[in-house]
Scaffold this motif. Structure first.
Motif, mmCIF file in Angstrom:
data_model
loop_
_atom_site.group_PDB
_atom_site.id
_atom_site.type_symbol
_atom_site.label_atom_id
_atom_site.label_comp_id
_atom_site.label_asym_id
_atom_site.label_seq_id
_atom_site.Cartn_x
_atom_site.Cartn_y
_atom_site.Cartn_z
ATOM 1 N N LEU A 102 0.858 -1.183 0.000
ATOM 2 C CA LEU A 102 0.000 0.000 0.000
ATOM 3 C C LEU A 102 0.890 1.227 0.000
ATOM 4 C CD1 LEU A 102 -2.883 1.306 0.372
ATOM 5 C CD2 LEU A 102 -2.438 1.214 2.834
ATOM 6 N N LEU A 103 0.650 2.141 -0.934
ATOM 7 C CA LEU A 103 1.434 3.371 -0.964
ATOM 8 C C LEU A 103 0.661 4.478 -1.662
ATOM 9 C CD1 LEU A 103 4.418 2.986 -3.498
ATOM 10 C CD2 LEU A 103 2.242 1.844 -3.688
ATOM 11 N N HIS A 104 1.173 5.706 -1.537
ATOM 12 C CA HIS A 104 0.514 6.869 -2.115
ATOM 13 C C HIS A 104 0.935 7.058 -3.575
ATOM 14 C CE1 HIS A 104 -1.009 8.441 1.722
ATOM 15 N NE2 HIS A 104 0.159 8.150 2.246
ATOM 16 N N PRO A 105 -0.001 7.429 -4.441
ATOM 17 C CA PRO A 105 0.407 7.857 -5.786
ATOM 18 C C PRO A 105 1.126 9.207 -5.668
ATOM 19 C CG PRO A 105 -1.977 7.428 -5.655
ATOM 20 C CD PRO A 105 -1.456 7.499 -4.258
ATOM 21 N N GLN A 112 4.485 19.473 1.792
ATOM 22 C CA GLN A 112 5.837 18.947 1.994
ATOM 23 C C GLN A 112 5.920 17.443 1.736
ATOM 24 O OE1 GLN A 112 8.309 21.244 2.971
ATOM 25 N NE2 GLN A 112 6.761 22.843 2.915
ATOM 26 N N THR A 113 5.202 16.968 0.734
ATOM 27 C CA THR A 113 5.257 15.544 0.395
ATOM 28 C C THR A 113 5.473 15.374 -1.104
ATOM 29 O OG1 THR A 113 2.908 15.194 -0.105
ATOM 30 C CG2 THR A 113 3.552 15.104 2.228
ATOM 31 N N TYR A 114 5.688 14.123 -1.479
ATOM 32 C CA TYR A 114 5.895 13.808 -2.890
ATOM 33 C C TYR A 114 4.591 13.745 -3.674
ATOM 34 C CZ TYR A 114 10.801 12.651 -1.982
ATOM 35 O OH TYR A 114 12.129 12.717 -1.650
ATOM 36 N N PHE A 153 4.703 5.640 4.194
ATOM 37 C CA PHE A 153 5.678 6.575 4.771
ATOM 38 C C PHE A 153 6.586 7.186 3.707
ATOM 39 C CE2 PHE A 153 7.864 2.542 4.594
ATOM 40 C CZ PHE A 153 9.175 2.866 4.286
ATOM 41 N N LEU A 154 6.714 6.531 2.571
ATOM 42 C CA LEU A 154 7.603 7.030 1.519
ATOM 43 C C LEU A 154 7.145 8.354 0.923
ATOM 44 C CD1 LEU A 154 8.361 3.722 -0.444
ATOM 45 C CD2 LEU A 154 9.904 4.951 1.102
ATOM 46 N N VAL A 155 5.898 8.738 1.177
ATOM 47 C CA VAL A 155 5.371 9.975 0.602
ATOM 48 C C VAL A 155 5.969 11.219 1.254
ATOM 49 C CG1 VAL A 155 3.383 10.378 2.133
ATOM 50 C CG2 VAL A 155 3.217 10.983 -0.291
#
Length: 207
Positions: free
Chosen positions: A4-7, A36-38, A153-155
């Protein structure tokens, strides 16, 4: 492995390492938009080093706004700027011309919502990589999840964890050395068809 991750906007290497090594990808679509995110930012390797490309968005006066509802501020002509930046950074890279015709339309299409645009970019990159990963989309937000590895968390661009990825040749290596975890575009333009092999050979651990 189900993840699970953010686009995000042209996801970075870490995102694609997780994606390339996954059996199934679920995108988080029901979260709140945070600065402040990707979600609306990616980093490339320019002549002067690490360069941020930001998509300007329209912020409402509400305290919270769903990611899926955030609109792009198109009056700033950001697409022209981003494409010129990519040309300047990568036109001399080994594989830029190989993918140019697939990517350029993204910077001319009308894009209203940041989430929709990010998903379109993801589809185009997967076509370029010839990467076929089953994708689904979340319907409700869950803080904790079961049966999936959580890479959301990678976002976060400001609290990025140190990542040990192998080096590869970058256009301006001789100027600034290797810069890790840039946009997938950096890997694509420099490694071309070998990009997927690179991604599959790297490892990343969910938090």
């Amino acid at each position: 492995m189900n993840i699970l991750l953010h686009p995000t906007y042209f996801p970075n290497i870490a995102h694609f390492v997780a994606i390339a090594n996954a059996d199934h990808v679920m995108f988080e679509l029901d979260d709140n938009f945070l600065k402040q995110t990707y979600r609306n930012r990616t980093y490339i390797y320019g002549a002067n080093g690490k360069l941020a490309l930001n998509i300007p968005v329209i912020h409402t006066q509400k305290n919270r706004q769903k990611y899926r509802d955030v609109k792009i501020f198109n009056e700033s002509k950001w697409q022209d700027l981003h494409w010129k930046s990519l040309l300047s950074a990568y036109r001399t890279s080994p594989f830029f011309e190989f993918y140019e015709d697939e990517l350029q339309p993204l910077f001319h299409m009308k894009a209203d919502f940041i989430l929709d645009f990010n998903l379109k970019c993801f589809d185009v990159i997967c076509d370029c990589l010839q990467l076929d990963v089953p994708v689904s989309k979340s319907e409700i937000y869950q803080k904790t999840i079961e049966n999936k590895h959580d890479f959301r968390f990678l976002v976060n661009a400001k609290k990025e964890q140190p990542l040990e990825f192998d080096t590869y040749t970058q256009v301006f290596n001789n100027k600034h050395g290797f810069i890790p975890n840039l946009s997938i575009l950096d890997l694509l333009f420099n490694e071309g068809p070998n990009a997927v092999n690179y991604l599959e050979s790297q490892t990343i651990t969910p938090q």
